[in-house]
Design a protein around this motif. Sequence first.
Motif, mmCIF file in Angstrom:
data_model
loop_
_atom_site.group_PDB
_atom_site.id
_atom_site.type_symbol
_atom_site.label_atom_id
_atom_site.label_comp_id
_atom_site.label_asym_id
_atom_site.label_seq_id
_atom_site.Cartn_x
_atom_site.Cartn_y
_atom_site.Cartn_z
ATOM 1 N N LEU A 3 0.444 -1.159 0.342
ATOM 2 C CA LEU A 3 0.293 0.229 -0.032
ATOM 3 C C LEU A 3 1.089 1.489 0.155
ATOM 4 C CD1 LEU A 3 -2.861 -0.574 2.572
ATOM 5 C CD2 LEU A 3 -3.131 0.151 -0.689
ATOM 6 N N GLU A 4 1.590 1.007 0.420
ATOM 7 C CA GLU A 4 3.099 2.770 -0.165
ATOM 8 C C GLU A 4 3.245 3.099 -0.444
ATOM 9 O OE1 GLU A 4 4.343 -0.978 0.890
ATOM 10 O OE2 GLU A 4 4.900 -1.484 2.866
ATOM 11 N N LYS A 5 3.170 2.405 -1.793
ATOM 12 C CA LYS A 5 3.179 3.219 -3.136
ATOM 13 C C LYS A 5 1.205 4.025 -3.723
ATOM 14 C CE LYS A 5 5.402 0.289 -6.465
ATOM 15 N NZ LYS A 5 5.796 -0.240 -7.905
ATOM 16 N N VAL A 6 0.024 3.532 -2.558
ATOM 17 C CA VAL A 6 -0.583 4.495 -3.018
ATOM 18 C C VAL A 6 -0.441 4.971 -2.948
ATOM 19 C CG1 VAL A 6 -3.128 4.385 -2.479
ATOM 20 C CG2 VAL A 6 -1.649 2.587 -3.235
ATOM 21 N N ILE A 7 0.092 5.460 -0.947
ATOM 22 C CA ILE A 7 -0.176 6.467 0.037
ATOM 23 C C ILE A 7 0.505 6.887 0.141
ATOM 24 C CG2 ILE A 7 0.735 6.726 2.453
ATOM 25 C CD1 ILE A 7 -0.410 3.671 3.257
ATOM 26 N N LYS A 8 1.585 6.998 -1.115
ATOM 27 C CA LYS A 8 2.763 7.931 -1.253
ATOM 28 C C LYS A 8 2.565 9.203 -2.389
ATOM 29 C CE LYS A 8 7.603 7.995 -2.675
ATOM 30 N NZ LYS A 8 7.927 8.485 -4.492
ATOM 31 N N CYS A 9 1.189 8.183 -3.507
ATOM 32 C CA CYS A 9 0.938 9.234 -4.132
ATOM 33 C C CYS A 9 0.075 9.358 -3.935
ATOM 34 C CB CYS A 9 0.451 7.705 -5.379
ATOM 35 S SG CYS A 9 -0.824 8.582 -6.401
ATOM 36 N N ILE A 10 -1.267 9.193 -2.478
ATOM 37 C CA ILE A 10 -1.954 10.559 -1.866
ATOM 38 C C ILE A 10 -1.550 11.343 -1.492
ATOM 39 C CG2 ILE A 10 -3.744 10.178 -0.304
ATOM 40 C CD1 ILE A 10 -4.289 7.476 -1.077
ATOM 41 N N LYS A 11 -0.193 10.999 -0.302
ATOM 42 C CA LYS A 11 0.879 12.300 -0.314
ATOM 43 C C LYS A 11 0.713 13.601 -0.710
ATOM 44 C CE LYS A 11 1.621 9.874 4.130
ATOM 45 N NZ LYS A 11 1.837 9.774 5.411
ATOM 46 N N VAL A 32 -15.770 3.791 -3.711
ATOM 47 C CA VAL A 32 -15.478 4.993 -4.442
ATOM 48 C C VAL A 32 -16.278 5.939 -3.550
ATOM 49 C CG1 VAL A 32 -15.827 4.325 -6.648
ATOM 50 C CG2 VAL A 32 -17.425 5.488 -6.171
ATOM 51 N N ILE A 33 -17.214 5.735 -2.870
ATOM 52 C CA ILE A 33 -17.388 6.796 -1.580
ATOM 53 C C ILE A 33 -17.227 6.097 -0.453
ATOM 54 C CG2 ILE A 33 -18.943 7.283 -0.217
ATOM 55 C CD1 ILE A 33 -21.124 6.258 -2.527
ATOM 56 N N ALA A 34 -16.548 5.590 -0.068
ATOM 57 C CA ALA A 34 -15.298 5.708 1.031
ATOM 58 C C ALA A 34 -14.127 6.213 0.827
ATOM 59 C CB ALA A 34 -15.661 3.758 1.566
ATOM 60 N N LEU A 35 -12.989 6.262 -0.341
ATOM 61 C CA LEU A 35 -12.411 6.326 -0.421
ATOM 62 C C LEU A 35 -12.344 8.288 -1.189
ATOM 63 C CD1 LEU A 35 -9.212 6.371 -1.232
ATOM 64 C CD2 LEU A 35 -9.907 5.556 -4.207
ATOM 65 N N ALA A 36 -13.445 8.460 -1.314
ATOM 66 C CA ALA A 36 -13.679 10.021 -1.689
ATOM 67 C C ALA A 36 -13.526 10.717 -0.814
ATOM 68 C CB ALA A 36 -14.772 10.265 -2.729
ATOM 69 N N LEU A 37 -14.329 10.091 0.457
ATOM 70 C CA LEU A 37 -14.537 11.010 1.955
ATOM 71 C C LEU A 37 -13.417 10.603 3.267
ATOM 72 C CD1 LEU A 37 -18.070 9.292 2.660
ATOM 73 C CD2 LEU A 37 -17.134 11.128 1.891
ATOM 74 N N LYS A 40 -11.168 13.619 1.395
ATOM 75 C CA LYS A 40 -11.745 14.673 1.756
ATOM 76 C C LYS A 40 -11.143 15.024 3.044
ATOM 77 C CE LYS A 40 -15.816 15.851 0.157
ATOM 78 N NZ LYS A 40 -15.039 17.488 -0.321
ATOM 79 N N LYS A 41 -11.162 14.229 3.858
ATOM 80 C CA LYS A 41 -10.936 14.176 4.714
ATOM 81 C C LYS A 41 -9.661 14.472 5.028
ATOM 82 C CE LYS A 41 -13.196 11.830 8.427
ATOM 83 N NZ LYS A 41 -13.978 11.827 9.566
ATOM 84 N N LEU A 42 -8.264 14.375 4.093
ATOM 85 C CA LEU A 42 -6.890 14.497 4.258
ATOM 86 C C LEU A 42 -7.063 15.829 3.609
ATOM 87 C CD1 LEU A 42 -5.206 11.027 2.947
ATOM 88 C CD2 LEU A 42 -5.063 12.092 5.089
ATOM 89 N N GLY A 43 -7.894 16.736 2.772
ATOM 90 C CA GLY A 43 -7.804 18.057 2.388
ATOM 91 C C GLY A 43 -7.841 18.281 0.998
ATOM 92 N N LYS A 44 -8.099 16.448 0.318
ATOM 93 C CA LYS A 44 -7.794 16.575 -0.939
ATOM 94 C C LYS A 44 -8.926 17.406 -2.022
ATOM 95 C CE LYS A 44 -3.459 14.290 0.267
ATOM 96 N NZ LYS A 44 -2.192 15.090 -0.115
ATOM 97 N N SER A 45 -8.626 17.605 -2.983
ATOM 98 C CA SER A 45 -10.015 18.149 -4.148
ATOM 99 C C SER A 45 -10.260 16.620 -4.943
ATOM 100 C CB SER A 45 -9.801 18.872 -4.887
ATOM 101 O OG SER A 45 -9.734 18.601 -6.970
ATOM 102 N N VAL A 46 -11.175 15.772 -4.416
ATOM 103 C CA VAL A 46 -12.049 15.425 -5.608
ATOM 104 C C VAL A 46 -13.096 14.830 -5.972
ATOM 105 C CG1 VAL A 46 -12.524 12.479 -4.328
ATOM 106 C CG2 VAL A 46 -11.288 14.583 -3.000
ATOM 107 N N LYS A 139 -6.712 2.413 7.347
ATOM 108 C CA LYS A 139 -5.839 1.924 8.534
ATOM 109 C C LYS A 139 -4.676 3.352 8.833
ATOM 110 C CE LYS A 139 -9.187 -0.032 11.340
ATOM 111 N NZ LYS A 139 -8.589 0.866 12.593
ATOM 112 N N ALA A 140 -4.397 2.754 7.291
ATOM 113 C CA ALA A 140 -2.652 3.159 7.011
ATOM 114 C C ALA A 140 -2.278 3.935 6.749
ATOM 115 C CB ALA A 140 -2.328 1.901 5.794
ATOM 116 N N LEU A 141 -3.337 5.048 6.601
ATOM 117 C CA LEU A 141 -2.976 6.230 6.354
ATOM 118 C C LEU A 141 -4.047 7.108 7.787
ATOM 119 C CD1 LEU A 141 -4.881 7.268 3.422
ATOM 120 C CD2 LEU A 141 -2.498 7.894 3.353
ATOM 121 N N LYS A 142 -4.302 6.132 9.100
ATOM 122 C CA LYS A 142 -4.219 6.523 10.532
ATOM 123 C C LYS A 142 -5.796 7.549 10.265
ATOM 124 C CE LYS A 142 -0.323 6.336 12.225
ATOM 125 N NZ LYS A 142 0.462 5.275 11.539
ATOM 126 N N ILE A 143 -6.839 7.184 9.357
ATOM 127 C CA ILE A 143 -7.991 8.274 9.409
ATOM 128 C C ILE A 143 -9.225 7.769 10.197
ATOM 129 C CG2 ILE A 143 -9.424 8.633 7.620
ATOM 130 C CD1 ILE A 143 -7.396 10.169 6.809
#
Lengths: 335, 335
Positions: A3-11, A32-37, A40-46, A139-143
């Motif tokens: 999941l690290e690569k996915v997390i890096k891409c998000i960050k 898709v809804i869970a990921l969007a939310l 958004k919690k991380l302040g991203k534009s979605v 969980k990995a993103l500590k959301i």
Amino acid sequence: MGLEKVIKCIKENKRFLITTHINPEGDAIGSVIALALILKKLGKSVVVCNTDPVPRNLQFLPYSKKIKQAKEINNRFDAMFVLDCGSKDRVGLFKNGAMPMPPPIVNIDHHITNEKFGYINYIDAKATATGDIIYRLAKALKIKIDKNIATAIYTTLLTETGSFRYSNTNSGILRISAELIDAGINPWRIGQQIYETNTFQRLKLLGILLDEMETDSTGKVAWVTITSAHYAATNTTAEDVEDFINFPRSIKGVEIAVLFRESKEDLYKISFRSRGTIDVTRLALKFGGGGHKYAAGCTVKGSLNEVKEKVLQAAVEEMERKIVKKEKTLESLNP
Amino acid sequence: MGLEKVIKCIKENKRFLITTHINPEGDAIGSVIALALILKKLGKSVVVCNTDPVPRNLQFLPYSKKIKQAKEINNRFDAMFVLDCGSKDRVGLFKNGAMPMPPPIVNIDHHITNEKFGYINYIDAKATATGDIIYRLAKALKIKIDKNIATAIYTTLLTETGSFRYSNTNSGILRISAELIDAGINPWRIGQQIYETNTFQRLKLLGILLDEMETDSTGKVAWVTITSAHYAATNTTAEDVEDFINFPRSIKGVEIAVLFRESKEDLYKISFRSRGTIDVTRLALKFGGGGHKYAAGCTVKGSLNEVKEKVLQAAVEEMERKIVKKEKTLESLNP
């Protein structure tokens, strides 16, 4: 573990597009809804955008009204999530010219057949649902999984396991579901929304179907048929047929259930379900189709009688082949 | 916290009889089997005996073949467990003269209406199922929950929550279920046995029922009817009707579902189900019946037309009363 690569891409990025496959169901929409939310919690534009609308029984989900349809895409994105989609062909957005130059694709899925078409591919065929992977990502993103995210993820798990009854149900899924309930969701209300939003017309169609249901002489193959005349008589469409194949499959002794559905004149969509002993992909492949071991399908041309005769004969032969094989095994055990 | 008396009774005695209510379902049968297996692990002598047979879809359960029927009781017992049974009237064994002098009763149940007819009464209305209490008992007795006990308890939880969908579903139940899966049970096989042992005839009966289903002009009350003629046409009996009321209840917009079932000539058994806003006990009480807030029933004499007219009118009135009440509440909020 991956999941690290996915997390890096998000960050490292800011603007995300999220989409899923055509004809989306609970796992696709919930994911898709869970990921969007989460983003958004991380302040991203979605932006979430599909080509098909949210099915009727999933419109209760938080954020579902914000899901856009293809023609509305015009912003630019740093990356694009494609969720729960085994092949690029099934991404509606790539088909209608809405995305001539798609951004880098992050491909997250649980189908073993996934073609790894992303620049990042996180595929876990052992995951019960794509929503199971999105849970792990949170969980990995500590959301903190709030009630809305929990509702979306619970929907993926509930629908993908057929209300915790299919063979992909395991103790891990039940423990995650327990945690989601503790996050404040109401499993009763969610179950009602998903499974109890039948229409009167749909149940009338089911009535006709069951009234006309047939089996072969052994009772091991059962089938139902839906024609345009049935739709007309009950004021229904193909969307109303979902899950109907579970009825012939639920009969004790039935090993193969078949649903014939008129698509156009002289063109029939056929679904196969197995109770677990017969591999119905073999059947679907004979007619140019495909699928999973216990759930497969194909499309066959011809009149209803021709199509039925061909397909049912193949199903009965498949049953007999299996029986002969079993007898041979017994013989070799008792020579 | 209450289980001590039950445990003391088990430890101090040797020969036990276990029984449950007439017309037993998943929670009743699963609970008596789980308790029997637990007592046997403790080296006790156990007889399980009911007046009614084990329903078809529960005959897969371990030990179910060893459950006896009333006439076979002739041994003496130190104590008798009555499980999942709210009143002494519903214990079949007390009715047919098979037990003129019953041994002391240990009454274990989760119904809030339980009449506490035992010399020991362990009633927990917050428990999702009686099987939930038997699980707790096994833990308190430090019994290892093996695959057979786990299968029986899982069956109580699965059936009593309607596959984890009813309002009694909570995170505790999912965590216990996860533990039972880890004990080696197969949730897919159990679900198939319980929910997928329809007969061809039963589904034909469902077909006719749905074909003839009706609603009132508002679409809030929906009903289905089963007559002796329907049974005859499909070669079915009253046993085949189980759960059919869930179909009208599953229609979006329906608040009250009603099932009329011919019991004898001019005698109809009526079931009511509510989606959660209407208290259908009120309806059942009007006709001398009873039940729970969301599931109630009664028996009404008369011709089918008379019975339908009376009952449906009462149902529509109950709907209207509720709507008027709601409007009044709104008025008082906005005077």
